[in-house]
Scaffold this motif. Sequence first.
Motif, PDB file in Angstrom:
ATOM      1  N   ALA A 196       0.829  -1.208   0.000  1.00 62.99           N
ATOM      2  CA  ALA A 196       0.000   0.000   0.000  1.00 62.99           C
ATOM      3  C   ALA A 196       0.865   1.260   0.000  1.00 62.99           C
ATOM      4  O   ALA A 196       0.597   2.210  -0.760  1.00 62.99           O
ATOM      5  CB  ALA A 196      -0.919  -0.006   1.220  1.00 62.99           C
ATOM      6  N   ALA A 197       1.914   1.276   0.821  1.00 59.10           N
ATOM      7  CA  ALA A 197       2.802   2.437   0.879  1.00 59.10           C
ATOM      8  C   ALA A 197       3.506   2.651  -0.459  1.00 59.10           C
ATOM      9  O   ALA A 197       3.682   3.790  -0.916  1.00 59.10           O
ATOM     10  CB  ALA A 197       3.821   2.255   1.997  1.00 59.10           C
ATOM     11  N   HIS A 198       3.889   1.545  -1.103  1.00 66.64           N
ATOM     12  CA  HIS A 198       4.583   1.644  -2.383  1.00 66.64           C
ATOM     13  C   HIS A 198       3.673   2.222  -3.467  1.00 66.64           C
ATOM     14  O   HIS A 198       4.088   3.075  -4.260  1.00 66.64           O
ATOM     15  CB  HIS A 198       5.082   0.258  -2.793  1.00 66.64           C
ATOM     16  CG  HIS A 198       5.909   0.261  -4.030  1.00 66.64           C
ATOM     17  ND1 HIS A 198       5.889  -0.776  -4.943  1.00 66.64           N
ATOM     18  CD2 HIS A 198       6.773   1.170  -4.529  1.00 66.64           C
ATOM     19  CE1 HIS A 198       6.712  -0.496  -5.937  1.00 66.64           C
ATOM     20  NE2 HIS A 198       7.263   0.673  -5.711  1.00 66.64           N
ATOM     21  N   VAL A 199       2.437   1.760  -3.491  1.00 69.21           N
ATOM     22  CA  VAL A 199       1.498   2.260  -4.498  1.00 69.21           C
ATOM     23  C   VAL A 199       1.236   3.751  -4.300  1.00 69.21           C
ATOM     24  O   VAL A 199       1.227   4.533  -5.265  1.00 69.21           O
ATOM     25  CB  VAL A 199       0.182   1.462  -4.445  1.00 69.21           C
ATOM     26  CG1 VAL A 199      -0.876   2.108  -5.334  1.00 69.21           C
ATOM     27  CG2 VAL A 199       0.419   0.018  -4.880  1.00 69.21           C
ATOM     28  N   VAL A 200       1.051   4.157  -3.039  1.00 68.27           N
ATOM     29  CA  VAL A 200       0.796   5.576  -2.757  1.00 68.27           C
ATOM     30  C   VAL A 200       2.005   6.423  -3.166  1.00 68.27           C
ATOM     31  O   VAL A 200       1.862   7.469  -3.813  1.00 68.27           O
ATOM     32  CB  VAL A 200       0.463   5.772  -1.269  1.00 68.27           C
ATOM     33  CG1 VAL A 200       0.407   7.258  -0.928  1.00 68.27           C
ATOM     34  CG2 VAL A 200      -0.859   5.102  -0.925  1.00 68.27           C
ATOM     35  N   CYS A 201       3.208   5.971  -2.772  1.00 63.36           N
ATOM     36  CA  CYS A 201       4.422   6.711  -3.148  1.00 63.36           C
ATOM     37  C   CYS A 201       4.587   6.781  -4.659  1.00 63.36           C
ATOM     38  O   CYS A 201       5.002   7.816  -5.204  1.00 63.36           O
ATOM     39  CB  CYS A 201       5.645   6.051  -2.516  1.00 63.36           C
ATOM     40  SG  CYS A 201       5.791   6.298  -0.742  1.00 63.36           S
ATOM     41  N   SER A 202       4.267   5.693  -5.331  1.00 66.69           N
ATOM     42  CA  SER A 202       4.393   5.674  -6.784  1.00 66.69           C
ATOM     43  C   SER A 202       3.450   6.691  -7.429  1.00 66.69           C
ATOM     44  O   SER A 202       3.841   7.435  -8.329  1.00 66.69           O
ATOM     45  CB  SER A 202       4.099   4.271  -7.331  1.00 66.69           C
ATOM     46  OG  SER A 202       5.033   3.330  -6.832  1.00 66.69           O
ATOM     47  N   LEU A 203       2.207   6.729  -6.958  1.00 65.82           N
ATOM     48  CA  LEU A 203       1.245   7.664  -7.524  1.00 65.82           C
ATOM     49  C   LEU A 203       1.682   9.115  -7.318  1.00 65.82           C
ATOM     50  O   LEU A 203       1.562   9.950  -8.224  1.00 65.82           O
ATOM     51  CB  LEU A 203      -0.135   7.438  -6.894  1.00 65.82           C
ATOM     52  CG  LEU A 203      -0.825   6.110  -7.231  1.00 65.82           C
ATOM     53  CD1 LEU A 203      -2.101   5.955  -6.415  1.00 65.82           C
ATOM     54  CD2 LEU A 203      -1.137   6.020  -8.716  1.00 65.82           C
TER      55      LEU A 203
END
Length: 330
Positions: A196-203
């Motif tokens: 979840a943290a990775h997806v948010v950071c990516s966005l």
Amino acid sequence: MQQMLRWRFLQDCLKVNSWQWDAEDRQTLNIIGHFAVQAAEKLLLAEGSKFALVALESNYNQGVYGLVANLGSLVVRLLFTPVEEAAFTAFSRAGLSGKTDPNTQVSLAQVLTVAVKAVSLLGLLAATLGPWYSYTLLRAVYSERWADTEAPSVLACYTCYLLLLAVNGITEAFVHAVLDPPALKSSNALLVVFTAAHVVCSLVLVKAGGAAGLVLADTLNMALRIAYSTWYIGKYFSKVPGFSILQLLPSSQTVLTCCLVSAVLATSNHHFMAPKALQQQGFWQQAKLHVGVGVVGLAVLILGIVTGERTTAQLLVQLRQGKTEPVKRE
């Protein structure tokens, strides 16, 4: 008659009630389920950032990241993967017995140390040389079409990211090789948080920095995973006398050598590959001089590593030969 018998036989085979599930079957199915969930989470960790790139960015940024990622994957497959496979094999041989056998823990600590140091040295080589030769490589291989885009800067960031990628490959391999089922559940739950943290950071970072932002998001994700793995490693080897997380790091001599060589290569890149110098002397003439400095720098790096990591080299040879017994150090 034969068709009727065949149909009845097929019906009997398909009856679920006829299957007898014993404790071993249920345990096997439970383990398969854990690994299936873990595989899905790792897929999201690996590909989630690319989904963000496809959803938010142009074809241009997608092409830049695809080019850089494909070049970086060559390094991973050729250099990191053989060491990771050898290390995982050694970890799996010990299994869970290391939690109760002190001698096994000592051997595992030694194998883990040499494996992490080996990939760290490879990653340091990439981080020392890569940023200052990304433009030269892209222009020599793909001409000015890609060299004059943001691809060189993204590739420079990616070469530094390779260091974390290499370390995470070994530390995660160790953690997954020694985890028991309850700890594996906790690890899978934590991977959900990382995903979840990775997806948010990516966005967020893709929108702000394009392909370079995506590499930064991947870097932050790797840092989180390494932090968890090192925490578990410290906990696992807490009863091993003299063990410290710091012993997984390269020697101070090696790090200092990398910093000095990187500074020299940065100066060379600024002098020989400056736009004005390329216009006056031509790319290939300047590239020869810049690469010549790089060859000398690589020789200095190898010399520094050989003199500063002699014990690591000896242990790595034993690891490749399948020997994991403790080595007497002078």
